[in-house]
Design an enzyme around this catalytic site. Structure first.
Site, PDB file in Angstrom:
ATOM      1  N   GLY A   1      -3.438  -1.935   4.801  1.00 33.46           N
ATOM      2  CA  GLY A   1      -4.256  -2.782   5.332  1.00 33.46           C
ATOM      3  C   GLY A   1      -5.337  -2.190   6.159  1.00 33.46           C
ATOM      4  O   GLY A   1      -5.537  -1.037   6.391  1.00 33.46           O
TER       5      GLY A   1
ATOM      6  N   GLY B   1       4.621  -5.431  10.046  1.00 33.16           N
ATOM      7  CA  GLY B   1       4.888  -6.793   9.879  1.00 33.16           C
ATOM      8  C   GLY B   1       3.585  -7.670   9.788  1.00 33.16           C
ATOM      9  O   GLY B   1       2.880  -7.589   8.903  1.00 33.16           O
TER      10      GLY B   1
ATOM     11  N   CYS C   1      -9.468  -7.395   9.146  1.00 35.17           N
ATOM     12  CA  CYS C   1      -8.969  -7.119   7.792  1.00 35.17           C
ATOM     13  C   CYS C   1     -10.103  -6.769   6.972  1.00 35.17           C
ATOM     14  O   CYS C   1      -9.839  -6.449   5.853  1.00 35.17           O
ATOM     15  CB  CYS C   1      -8.282  -8.075   7.304  1.00 35.17           C
ATOM     16  SG  CYS C   1      -6.827  -8.752   8.367  1.00 35.17           S
TER      17      CYS C   1
END
Length: 244
Positions: free
Chosen positions: A93, A177, A195
């Site tokens: 990510g 996570g 993001c």
């Protein structure tokens, strides 16, 4: 049924939490390799012991290994002046924010004991959050091409991300996570391109913003614990108070 040890670490610096999950990850991998060496023909490979960590961090931005520094909109002096830390880390990510009022979850699961499928793992993380949102009357959704959990757009509101997900696996043992916005200060997302998503029709949100009031974060944790155990099919090694 698999046994998961739950630990609520409370407010903890990002570096300290990263060091702790790295230590646990190493222990799970070493235990797995030792069991495999002792019982090479056993059909049930894996360690048989897992961890689920919850915590909150002081304000911090983290950049995944596939992310771009262009998505951090503050320079180093501005970061320090505003009281933010910054880390480049080994999860997937791009850039995201962690801070007070957010449930940050670090599952350290040996997927050999569940399923060896990274995409299914991420979808199952999302599913636990989606079920939790449903208990608050909110419909969490997935968006094609993006990980995490979102809330649908309406005439008044854009598509909104309420939970970010970024993971790392080594020998099928997970690290990092999710970050679930509960009472999060959403203004802190203004210093990044969250993001790496530049679409103007997408935003970030929190449970408190959607429901119009500050939430009992301990209650949310209990609901989330229940749904984690439900969707992954495990039980907590030490019983914890959960809410369906």
């Amino acid at each position: 049924m698999e046994q998961v040890i739950f630990k609520d670490l409370g407010r903890m610096s990002y570096q300290e939490a990263w060091d702790f999950q790295t230590q646990l990850h190493h222990e799970v991998v070493e235990r797995k390799l030792a069991l495999r060496k002792a019982e090479p023909n056993s059909p049930a490979s894996g360690s048989g012991l897992h961890y689920l960590l919850f915590c909150e961090h002081p304000p911090v931005y983290t950049l995944g290994k596939s992310g771009s520094m262009d998505n951090l909109l503050l320079d180093e002096p501005s970061l320090q002046q505003a009281g933010f830390e910054f880390f480049k880390i080994n999860r997937g990510g791009d850039i995201t924010y962690h801070g007070p009022g957010q449930i940050v979850g670090y599952p350290i699961f040996d997927l050999d004991r569940f399923f060896t499928d990274v995409h299914r793992y991420v979808r199952t993380l999302e599913e636990a959050v989606i079920h939790t949102l449903a208990t608050y009357g909110l419909k969490g959704i997935r968006v094609e091409k993006y990980t995490g959990v979102w809330l649908e757009a309406s005439d008044e509101k854009p598509l909104r991300k309420i939970c970010a997900i970024g993971v790392h696996l080594s020998r099928w043992v997970t690290m990092h996570g999710f970050a679930f916005n509960i009472n999060t200060d959403l203004s802190h997302f203004e210093h990044i391109i969250p993001c790496g998503i530049v679409d103007e029709d997408k935003a970030v949100t929190s449970l408190a913003k959607e429901l119009g009031r500050i939430q009992d974060i301990e209650e949310v944790k209990q609901r989330l614990q229940h749904h984690f155990a439900q969707v992954f099919g495990f039980e907590f090694a030490i019983p914890v108070n959960t809410i369906e």
